[in-house]
Enzyme design. Sequence first.
Site, mmCIF file in Angstrom:
data_model
loop_
_atom_site.group_PDB
_atom_site.id
_atom_site.type_symbol
_atom_site.label_atom_id
_atom_site.label_comp_id
_atom_site.label_asym_id
_atom_site.label_seq_id
_atom_site.Cartn_x
_atom_site.Cartn_y
_atom_site.Cartn_z
ATOM 1 C CG ASP A 106 -16.016 48.169 -17.116
ATOM 2 O OD1 ASP A 106 -14.997 48.619 -16.579
ATOM 3 O OD2 ASP A 106 -17.134 48.093 -16.567
HETATM 4 N N1 URA Z 1 -18.991 52.325 -14.937
HETATM 5 C C1 URA Z 1 -18.863 51.012 -15.212
HETATM 6 O O1 URA Z 1 -19.388 50.176 -14.493
HETATM 7 N N2 URA Z 1 -18.139 50.661 -16.276
HETATM 8 C C2 URA Z 1 -17.564 51.530 -17.128
HETATM 9 O O2 URA Z 1 -16.939 51.139 -18.106
HETATM 10 C C3 URA Z 1 -17.715 52.892 -16.827
HETATM 11 C C4 URA Z 1 -18.437 53.270 -15.727
#
Ligand code: URA
Length: 234
Positions: A102
């Site tokens: 993310d």
């Molecule tokens: N889980 C999440 O919530 N975000 C990420 O970027 C990776 C795993």
Amino acid sequence: MRLNKYIAQAGIASRRKADELIACGNVKINGEVVRELGTDVKEGDAVEVNGRRIAVSEKKVYILLNKPVGYVTTSADEKDRATVLDLVADVPERIFPVGRLDYNTSGLLILTNDGDLAYRLTHPKHHIYKTYRVQAAGVLSNERAARLRRGVDIGGFVTSPAKVKVIKQGERSVLAEIQIYEGKNRQVRKMFAAVGNKVTALKRTALGDIRLGRLMEGHYRKLTREEIEYLKSL
Ligand code: URA
């Protein structure tokens, strides 16, 4: 890739000799003679030297990046935000990220031009464990940690068993480590939210046995030969 580099990588001549071949009109791209030394070769271009088609098999590269928060894991962002590719701009090969982190997640991200490996690593049937450091609000009670371990419903999907370790429980927040085998969108954030602990910071520290280690945020390194062999063996 620059035309002279392309000719050199195809094993036809040194870069300097390639420049001579170009200047003398011995090189064609897509049937047209090119004499401009700075010409770029694009994917799909047909390059001929002295009437013979040449080709470069691009060297495979494997990069481990410590992604900072504030970068998207795509090659082009509709909101014009910085992308992880901006951080590896000096890698000459055309690499792409394997999987996704993310915008607000930091940590270990692999980039490569090895399409086969990227496909295998992201395919859902290959369960490679991923390790995350999680900072979350509130108290992660034993009962909540046990629910995370067993599996929680994150909106129509029940997560498979995970490993969870509380590293430090403070008065109002907790630092924990979680290992998951799947990679659903925002999975770790959704899992913690499902038990009542909102994630405030998230960092991926390992992919299988490959660890981020001391690599600084925004920096990258090449994977070692052992690490590449390990990923291929999974
Ligand atoms: N889980 C999440 O919530 N975000 C990420 O970027 C990776 C795993």
